[in-house]
Scaffold this motif. Sequence first.
Motif, PDB file in Angstrom:
ATOM      1  N   GLY A   1      71.576  66.909  64.091  1.00 56.16           N
ATOM      2  CA  GLY A   1      72.539  67.986  64.206  1.00 56.16           C
ATOM      3  C   GLY A   1      73.227  68.305  62.891  1.00 56.16           C
ATOM      4  O   GLY A   1      73.715  69.416  62.688  1.00 56.16           O
TER       5      GLY A   1
ATOM      6  N   LEU B   1      77.454  70.971  68.792  1.00 53.48           N
ATOM      7  CA  LEU B   1      76.242  70.243  68.433  1.00 53.48           C
ATOM      8  C   LEU B   1      76.353  68.740  68.662  1.00 53.48           C
ATOM      9  O   LEU B   1      77.390  68.134  68.381  1.00 53.48           O
TER      10      LEU B   1
ATOM     11  N   CYS C   1      73.647  71.871  61.376  1.00 53.09           N
ATOM     12  CA  CYS C   1      74.987  72.350  61.026  1.00 53.09           C
ATOM     13  C   CYS C   1      74.988  72.992  59.645  1.00 53.09           C
ATOM     14  O   CYS C   1      75.545  74.076  59.461  1.00 53.09           O
TER      15      CYS C   1
ATOM     16  N   LEU D   1      74.032  72.311  71.924  1.00 51.29           N
ATOM     17  CA  LEU D   1      72.840  71.515  71.668  1.00 51.29           C
ATOM     18  C   LEU D   1      73.102  70.068  72.038  1.00 51.29           C
ATOM     19  O   LEU D   1      73.992  69.425  71.475  1.00 51.29           O
TER      20      LEU D   1
ATOM     21  N   TYR E   1      79.357  77.063  67.846  1.00 47.68           N
ATOM     22  CA  TYR E   1      78.216  76.173  68.026  1.00 47.68           C
ATOM     23  C   TYR E   1      78.757  74.778  68.326  1.00 47.68           C
ATOM     24  O   TYR E   1      79.586  74.266  67.569  1.00 47.68           O
TER      25      TYR E   1
ATOM     26  N   ALA F   1      66.755  70.809  68.201  1.00 47.03           N
ATOM     27  CA  ALA F   1      67.257  71.584  67.057  1.00 47.03           C
ATOM     28  C   ALA F   1      66.473  72.867  66.831  1.00 47.03           C
ATOM     29  O   ALA F   1      67.055  73.893  66.472  1.00 47.03           O
TER      30      ALA F   1
END
Length: 156
Positions: free
Chosen positions: A65, A56, A69, A12, A54, A39
């Motif tokens: 983020g 981020l 998370c 992301l 992941y 997001a």
Amino acid sequence: MQNPTKAKVLFLDDDADTRELVSFTLEQANIDVVLASNAADAWKLATTDNFDLYLLDGLVPDGDGFELCRNLRRHSPSKPIVFYTGLAFKADIQKGIEAGAKRYIVKPFYGDLAETILQTIAGEYSQHEAEKRPEPSVSPTNRIGRGFPRSASGII
């Protein structure tokens, strides 16, 4: 990573150039990368597909983020989450670790991002690695970019 199958990472970041550069870098290391620019899309992908890690950014246009998370940690308690962000203040780093990240990498990162990702997926890090690292100090030799203090490696 000893596993012969390809690792799969959800990345992301709202910056298209960063997504392209990181994607290229990781794909060169035989890592599949699925990209998200916000997001909401990242959450949708994370809940409908299976990822090994992941990756981020801390700030994205439709949220942050850190909240993502926390949601990912509840959804996938054992999946590693790594921040790759320009947010370099101690409070940001602490916020990322408290949200559930295993690692926090500050941009720009001059190390081997793919190797760091593979090591994290393989579990080759301490559970409390971020807490053991020395506090980055501010000096003329480690002020990079906008003058934020950085560790020598960029990994916290």
